[in-house]
Motif scaffolding. Structure first.
Motif, PDB file in Angstrom:
ATOM      1  N   TYR B  34       0.847  -1.187   0.000  1.00 51.39           N
ATOM      2  CA  TYR B  34       0.000   0.000   0.000  1.00 51.39           C
ATOM      3  C   TYR B  34       0.887   1.244   0.000  1.00 51.39           C
ATOM      4  N   TYR B  36       0.461   5.422   0.877  1.00 49.04           N
ATOM      5  CA  TYR B  36      -0.288   6.571   1.361  1.00 49.04           C
ATOM      6  C   TYR B  36       0.642   7.777   1.324  1.00 49.04           C
ATOM      7  N   GLN B  38       1.084  11.940   3.093  1.00 50.17           N
ATOM      8  CA  GLN B  38       0.615  12.887   4.090  1.00 50.17           C
ATOM      9  C   GLN B  38       1.175  14.254   3.750  1.00 50.17           C
ATOM     10  N   SER B  41       0.668  18.481   7.863  1.00 54.38           N
ATOM     11  CA  SER B  41      -0.348  18.726   8.892  1.00 54.38           C
ATOM     12  C   SER B  41      -1.701  18.101   8.587  1.00 54.38           C
ATOM     13  N   GLN B  42      -1.851  17.459   7.435  1.00 52.69           N
ATOM     14  CA  GLN B  42      -3.136  16.838   7.108  1.00 52.69           C
ATOM     15  C   GLN B  42      -3.124  15.355   7.454  1.00 52.69           C
ATOM     16  N   GLY B  43      -4.292  14.727   7.431  1.00 53.39           N
ATOM     17  CA  GLY B  43      -4.366  13.290   7.607  1.00 53.39           C
ATOM     18  C   GLY B  43      -3.843  12.574   6.371  1.00 53.39           C
ATOM     19  N   PRO B  44      -3.303  11.374   6.519  1.00 51.95           N
ATOM     20  CA  PRO B  44      -2.811  10.627   5.368  1.00 51.95           C
ATOM     21  C   PRO B  44      -3.901  10.374   4.328  1.00 51.95           C
ATOM     22  N   TYR B  46      -4.881   7.850   0.963  1.00 51.09           N
ATOM     23  CA  TYR B  46      -4.599   6.639   0.211  1.00 51.09           C
ATOM     24  C   TYR B  46      -4.231   6.988  -1.226  1.00 51.09           C
ATOM     25  N   HIS B  49      -2.658   0.547  -4.170  1.00 54.48           N
ATOM     26  CA  HIS B  49      -2.125  -0.669  -3.574  1.00 54.48           C
ATOM     27  C   HIS B  49      -2.099  -1.774  -4.630  1.00 54.48           C
ATOM     28  N   TYR B  87       4.305   7.065   2.352  1.00 45.36           N
ATOM     29  CA  TYR B  87       4.470   5.861   3.162  1.00 45.36           C
ATOM     30  C   TYR B  87       4.204   4.614   2.321  1.00 45.36           C
ATOM     31  N   LEU B  98      -2.990  -1.339   9.284  1.00 47.26           N
ATOM     32  CA  LEU B  98      -1.811  -0.792   8.637  1.00 47.26           C
ATOM     33  C   LEU B  98      -0.796  -0.359   9.684  1.00 47.26           C
ATOM     34  N   PHE B 100       2.398   2.176   9.918  1.00 45.97           N
ATOM     35  CA  PHE B 100       3.125   3.240   9.225  1.00 45.97           C
ATOM     36  C   PHE B 100       4.549   3.345   9.745  1.00 45.97           C
ATOM     37  N   GLY B 101       5.517   3.449   8.820  1.00 43.23           N
ATOM     38  CA  GLY B 101       6.901   3.757   9.177  1.00 43.23           C
ATOM     39  C   GLY B 101       7.130   5.259   9.101  1.00 43.23           C
ATOM     40  N   LYS B 102       8.354   5.664   8.824  1.00 38.21           N
ATOM     41  CA  LYS B 102       8.666   7.096   8.756  1.00 38.21           C
ATOM     42  C   LYS B 102       8.492   7.659   7.350  1.00 38.21           C
TER      43      LYS B 102
END
Lengths: 113, 110
Positions: B34, B36, B38, B41-44, B46, B49, B87, B98, B100-102
């Motif tokens: 997958y 994603y 960001q 300052s916003q939400g991730p 999609y 995938h 991501y 899910l 999430f990494g960095k």
């Protein structure tokens, strides 16, 4: 169609205070999630729910409680806030666990002094 | 432990293709890839995938190697609005959330 709405957008708490963050979705999604994001970090899963009346722990559940009494709402509670809980909190929902395409809210910025 | 490895940052000139790599050498047969993003300052959000075939939608293309150990997200004509953290996540279908990494911070430069 509002999608995922988080309330409030900002909040400042004193150590030891309690509060509840509300997440509401209008997409009839089964799954809902709460994440936290600290500066320079990725998102970490706190708790999630696979349906009304169910909850499960994520990666960092300590210090938080959740409830999913209604399908459209997922509440995140902090019983006794600590400075370490200063973060941005994101809520998300997905139709199901199969494709699990998650839709996120705009976030709640919480500061604990 | 992270299941994916991504470069921490990348630059891309506006109008050029942005190619974001992701290594997932321990991916198992039932795990999907997958992507994603960001924006500050916003939400991730999609993006796309896939399992093993290449995928394309209105936002991007996903190229997965034949051995499935790595993939590349392609933004064909990057704009300044594509500046974001991207991501790459691997996950099996079903009841697994899910992780999430960095991610990779992509900067699109005019």
């Amino acid at each position: 169609n509002a999608g995922v709405t988080q309330t409030p957008k900002f909040r400042v708490l004193k150590t030891g205070q309690s509060m509840t963050l509300l997440c509401a979705q209008d997409m009839n999604h089964e799954y809902m999630y709460w994440y936290r994001q600290d500066p320079g970090m990725g998102l970490r899963l706190i708790h999630y729910s696979v349906g009304e009346g169910t909850t499960a722990k994520g990666e960092v559940p300590d210090g938080y409680n959740v409830s999913r009494l209604k399908k459209q709402n997922f509440l995140l509670g902090l019983e006794s806030a600590a400075p370490s809980q200063t973060s941005v909190y994101f809520c998300a929902s997905s139709l199901d666990g199969a494709k699990n395409i998650q839709y996120f809210g705009a976030g709640t910025r919480l500061s604990v002094l | 432990d992270a299941k994916t490895t991504q470069p921490p940052s990348m630059d891309c000139a506006e109008g050029r293709a942005a190619n974001l790599p992701c290594n997932h050498s321990t991916i198992s047969g039932n795990e999907y890839v997958y992507w994603y993003r960001q924006i500050h300052s916003q939400g991730p959000q999609y993006i796309i995938h896939g399992l093993k075939n290449n995928e394309t939608n209105e936002m991007a293309s996903l190229i997965i190697t034949e051995d499935r150990k790595s993939s590349t997200l392609i933004l064909p004509h990057a704009t300044l609005r594509d500046t974001a953290v991207y991501y790459c996540i691997v996950r099996a279908r079903g009841n697994t959330p899910l992780v999430f990494g960095k991610g990779t911070r992509l900067s699109v430069i005019a």
